[in-house]
Design a protein around this motif. Sequence first.
Motif, PDB file in Angstrom:
ATOM      1  N   VAL A 201       0.877  -1.170   0.000  1.00 14.52           N
ATOM      2  CA  VAL A 201       0.000   0.000   0.000  1.00 14.52           C
ATOM      3  C   VAL A 201       0.914   1.219   0.000  1.00 14.52           C
ATOM      4  CG1 VAL A 201      -1.836   1.256   1.162  1.00 14.52           C
ATOM      5  CG2 VAL A 201      -1.775  -1.247   1.281  1.00 14.52           C
ATOM      6  N   LEU A 202       0.817   2.041  -1.035  1.00 15.89           N
ATOM      7  CA  LEU A 202       1.781   3.111  -1.268  1.00 15.89           C
ATOM      8  C   LEU A 202       1.084   4.466  -1.387  1.00 15.89           C
ATOM      9  CD1 LEU A 202       3.866   1.240  -4.011  1.00 15.89           C
ATOM     10  CD2 LEU A 202       4.289   1.273  -1.537  1.00 15.89           C
ATOM     11  N   GLY A 203       1.899   5.516  -1.426  1.00 16.05           N
ATOM     12  CA  GLY A 203       1.360   6.859  -1.618  1.00 16.05           C
ATOM     13  C   GLY A 203       0.467   7.275  -0.473  1.00 16.05           C
ATOM     14  N   ASN A 204      -0.601   7.996  -0.799  1.00 16.98           N
ATOM     15  CA  ASN A 204      -1.506   8.502   0.235  1.00 16.98           C
ATOM     16  C   ASN A 204      -2.816   7.728   0.271  1.00 16.98           C
ATOM     17  OD1 ASN A 204      -2.264   9.501  -2.269  1.00 16.98           O
ATOM     18  ND2 ASN A 204      -3.148  11.386  -1.421  1.00 16.98           N
ATOM     19  N   ALA A 205      -2.763   6.443  -0.052  1.00 14.36           N
ATOM     20  CA  ALA A 205      -3.963   5.606  -0.025  1.00 14.36           C
ATOM     21  C   ALA A 205      -4.521   5.525   1.393  1.00 14.36           C
ATOM     22  CB  ALA A 205      -3.637   4.214  -0.548  1.00 14.36           C
ATOM     23  N   THR A 206      -5.856   5.441   1.488  1.00 14.98           N
ATOM     24  CA  THR A 206      -6.545   5.324   2.772  1.00 14.98           C
ATOM     25  C   THR A 206      -7.412   4.073   2.753  1.00 14.98           C
ATOM     26  OG1 THR A 206      -6.604   7.730   3.078  1.00 14.98           O
ATOM     27  CG2 THR A 206      -8.164   6.414   4.360  1.00 14.98           C
ATOM     28  N   VAL A 223      -6.321   6.717  -3.342  1.00 12.73           N
ATOM     29  CA  VAL A 223      -7.300   5.627  -3.302  1.00 12.73           C
ATOM     30  C   VAL A 223      -7.950   5.608  -1.928  1.00 12.73           C
ATOM     31  CG1 VAL A 223      -7.662   3.127  -3.421  1.00 12.73           C
ATOM     32  CG2 VAL A 223      -5.984   4.223  -4.935  1.00 12.73           C
ATOM     33  N   THR A 224      -9.270   5.472  -1.910  1.00 12.35           N
ATOM     34  CA  THR A 224     -10.005   5.250  -0.667  1.00 12.35           C
ATOM     35  C   THR A 224     -10.752   3.935  -0.791  1.00 12.35           C
ATOM     36  OG1 THR A 224     -10.303   7.625  -0.279  1.00 12.35           O
ATOM     37  CG2 THR A 224     -11.771   6.126   0.896  1.00 12.35           C
ATOM     38  N   ALA A 225     -10.456   2.988   0.110  1.00 20.37           N
ATOM     39  CA  ALA A 225     -11.111   1.678   0.100  1.00 20.37           C
ATOM     40  C   ALA A 225     -11.675   1.403   1.482  1.00 20.37           C
ATOM     41  CB  ALA A 225     -10.127   0.588  -0.305  1.00 20.37           C
ATOM     42  N   GLY A 233      -4.515 -11.115  -6.088  1.00 24.22           N
ATOM     43  CA  GLY A 233      -3.768 -11.535  -7.270  1.00 24.22           C
ATOM     44  C   GLY A 233      -2.628 -10.582  -7.563  1.00 24.22           C
ATOM     45  N   HIS A 234      -2.559 -10.125  -8.819  1.00 28.11           N
ATOM     46  CA  HIS A 234      -1.561  -9.139  -9.244  1.00 28.11           C
ATOM     47  C   HIS A 234      -2.220  -7.800  -9.566  1.00 28.11           C
ATOM     48  CE1 HIS A 234       0.221 -13.106 -10.068  1.00 28.11           C
ATOM     49  NE2 HIS A 234       1.364 -12.532  -9.762  1.00 28.11           N
ATOM     50  N   ALA A 235      -3.411  -7.592  -9.031  1.00 29.32           N
ATOM     51  CA  ALA A 235      -4.176  -6.390  -9.352  1.00 29.32           C
ATOM     52  C   ALA A 235      -3.481  -5.135  -8.834  1.00 29.32           C
ATOM     53  CB  ALA A 235      -5.577  -6.494  -8.763  1.00 29.32           C
ATOM     54  N   VAL A 236      -3.732  -4.030  -9.530  1.00 29.51           N
ATOM     55  CA  VAL A 236      -3.211  -2.722  -9.133  1.00 29.51           C
ATOM     56  C   VAL A 236      -4.362  -1.724  -9.105  1.00 29.51           C
ATOM     57  CG1 VAL A 236      -1.698  -0.805  -9.728  1.00 29.51           C
ATOM     58  CG2 VAL A 236      -0.925  -3.154 -10.100  1.00 29.51           C
ATOM     59  N   VAL A 237      -4.467  -0.998  -8.006  1.00 27.36           N
ATOM     60  CA  VAL A 237      -5.403   0.120  -7.895  1.00 27.36           C
ATOM     61  C   VAL A 237      -4.558   1.363  -7.659  1.00 27.36           C
ATOM     62  CG1 VAL A 237      -7.362   1.099  -6.666  1.00 27.36           C
ATOM     63  CG2 VAL A 237      -7.180  -1.386  -6.937  1.00 27.36           C
ATOM     64  N   ASP A 238      -4.569   2.281  -8.621  1.00 30.46           N
ATOM     65  CA  ASP A 238      -3.688   3.451  -8.583  1.00 30.46           C
ATOM     66  C   ASP A 238      -4.516   4.686  -8.927  1.00 30.46           C
ATOM     67  OD1 ASP A 238      -1.758   5.431  -8.936  1.00 30.46           O
ATOM     68  OD2 ASP A 238      -0.299   4.032  -9.780  1.00 30.46           O
ATOM     69  N   GLY A 239      -4.872   5.457  -7.915  1.00 31.92           N
ATOM     70  CA  GLY A 239      -5.729   6.615  -8.126  1.00 31.92           C
ATOM     71  C   GLY A 239      -4.956   7.898  -8.341  1.00 31.92           C
ATOM     72  N   GLY A 240      -5.659   8.886  -8.899  1.00 31.22           N
ATOM     73  CA  GLY A 240      -5.056  10.192  -9.099  1.00 31.22           C
ATOM     74  C   GLY A 240      -4.945  10.548 -10.568  1.00 31.22           C
ATOM     75  N   GLY A 241      -4.215  11.595 -10.841  1.00 28.64           N
ATOM     76  CA  GLY A 241      -4.082  12.081 -12.203  1.00 28.64           C
ATOM     77  C   GLY A 241      -5.213  13.032 -12.548  1.00 28.64           C
ATOM     78  N   MET A 242      -5.022  13.822 -13.565  1.00 27.18           N
ATOM     79  CA  MET A 242      -6.018  14.796 -13.981  1.00 27.18           C
ATOM     80  C   MET A 242      -7.028  14.148 -14.918  1.00 27.18           C
ATOM     81  SD  MET A 242      -5.007  17.332 -12.270  1.00 27.18           S
ATOM     82  CE  MET A 242      -6.120  18.593 -12.897  1.00 27.18           C
ATOM     83  N   ASN A 269      -7.070   6.334 -12.003  1.00 26.86           N
ATOM     84  CA  ASN A 269      -7.631   7.686 -12.103  1.00 26.86           C
ATOM     85  C   ASN A 269      -8.707   7.956 -11.053  1.00 26.86           C
ATOM     86  OD1 ASN A 269      -7.280   7.406 -15.651  1.00 26.86           O
ATOM     87  ND2 ASN A 269      -5.893   8.439 -14.262  1.00 26.86           N
ATOM     88  N   SER A 270      -9.971   8.086 -11.494  1.00 30.67           N
ATOM     89  CA  SER A 270     -11.050   8.463 -10.576  1.00 30.67           C
ATOM     90  C   SER A 270     -12.232   7.504 -10.686  1.00 30.67           C
ATOM     91  CB  SER A 270     -11.511   9.896 -10.875  1.00 30.67           C
ATOM     92  OG  SER A 270     -12.278  10.411  -9.812  1.00 30.67           O
ATOM     93  N   CYS A 271     -11.945   6.233 -10.919  1.00 33.28           N
ATOM     94  CA  CYS A 271     -13.002   5.230 -11.076  1.00 33.28           C
ATOM     95  C   CYS A 271     -13.604   4.866  -9.722  1.00 33.28           C
ATOM     96  CB  CYS A 271     -12.450   3.985 -11.758  1.00 33.28           C
ATOM     97  SG  CYS A 271     -11.889   4.281 -13.449  1.00 33.28           S
TER      98      CYS A 271
END
Length: 589
Positions: A201-206, A223-225, A233-242, A269-271
């Motif tokens: 869990v990296l960055g400013n994820a909550t 990311v807020t979960a 698995g090998h999934a990636v959730v990476d939030g942010g960007g314009m 992104n913002s999904c």
Amino acid sequence: MATFHFGAKDAYRSQFQSKLRQSPFFWNLFYTVLEDNGDGWLQSPQEEAPMQSGINIVPLTITGDTISVDLKGLSNDSNAGWRACIVMVDQAGNEHYSDLFDSGERMTVSANGAVSAYLTVTGTPKDLYDINAFHKDNVSSYKTGTERQRYPYAVKLTGAQVQQSGGYSKGSGHIHANGGGWVADSASVADSVYVGPDAMVLGNATLTGNVRVEDHAIVANSVTASNQVIISGHAVVDGGGMIYDNGWVFGSVTLSGNALIGDSAVVSNSCKVSGNAKILQKAFLAEAVTVSDNAVIKGNAYLYGKGSYSGQAIVDGDYSNEQTKNSGVGFGWLDDYGWHDTEDGILAGYTFTEQTDTWAQDTYAATNALQQGAQWESQRTSANGVLSFDGADDYVMLDDTVIRSKDLQISLAALWKGGTAKQNLFWFGDETAYMAFTPCNENGVAELTITDGQTTEHLTASAPLVKGEWSKITIRIIDGKGTLLINGSQAASNRLSLTPLAVMSAARDDYAFLGKGMTDRNFKGAVDYMNFYFKEVEEPQLTYSGSEAVDNTDPGVSGIRGGRKRRRTVQYCGSGYDAEVSDPGWHAD
């Protein structure tokens, strides 16, 4: 291709490295991570297998002085073909290539001086098909069109291992007490959240509530979960960007409810993913897509913009679009003909009506099942189109995504020939955490067992399946209630604390077997259909007649090999006694 060894190699490499620095999840989208199915072979995920002239690039970690690869093609198509190559890269960045090799062949290369290696596999049918990338589903169906078919394969690998993740680095952080995974100091992760030993869990994820980050999954940045979300698995959730939403705004991914992000899927992104929605296999969500309710996004689907998928919509295959859907299944690039009706509540279905020798076809979507010895037959008594199992080494490998559901109904019809007790009609999970059904347990009755390795629960009937006749079986685990129906009558019912999703989450290996289990008691008989639903629905309206002779022999003793035989005790269901038989295992004197 693995190292961009083209005329403008330096420019390609520079651009790729820049892309990885900007969006590390592109590692997931570019490379293929092979799956271990427990039989000694590593299989290409069926949704990632190359089409004609397509290439899989498998990153390897060198572990020996030489690297050897055995290649085995897995296709129903007699015209199928493959070409593979081992690519070695030395300290100076120079590439060294093996000869090309095909299905049924082995290639061995020296790893001396190499610092990195790749396996590339290309789909090369013997006779090339005319390809039109803009064909729509009414011209060339994703499920049946020759020009859009994929060419799955499996490999045996020695001297190297498949690299499991890449693109991201840990940075400053600490080991999370609940699970032992890595959490950046900048992230906020509640004590109740599980982060597995290989997860990050990296960055400013909550992350709050009972969120689980399992296996090699990565959660990064904005990311807020919450609630019971699982990233595995090998999934990636990476939030942010314009993103553009009535003006340019900074995005943030939101996950809630029982949402599942699994396999090699990417959510960016913002999904927003909520409810019981699932993002699986190699699906990629970008910008401001919303997925909710019981919608399933899988295959190589690319969803973007403000697309909205809810209800029981299924997106699969090569779908790429921005739509609003709440039912049916969709394929294709911007394809108005790619959307089709499905059965209510369906996750996956297998009727076995078509003759196949490698892949049993999913009725509606494209999550096919790999036949490992199970033979198609046109008829057994009154059933037309079935898979037969010899009780020795025949089975079917299902995709574990069909099991990963909080609520689940499994409906199937099975003809049990008889034989030893505790045969496994199906087994989902591993040795410790699993859900399994036997037509006759050690006490002589049919039973479903579900366990997460700590809690074990059962749905136990009062009698075994009838030998030599078709039995319709339905298992429902819905809203904490378990029900077992046999031939339309309730055979067992009680409260269950476990769910199929929780069991598969607890299992280290996510096997999904039809016809076998993790023990040596395989199923002897046949299966006419097998359907998976996310809610309670009526059973298929089928009736059966006729019967076959019962076969109570133990297939495990039919072929004793040389050496000193061991003895073991097996129980024949309904025989009322134990019998000592020769074990097929042996030890040389």
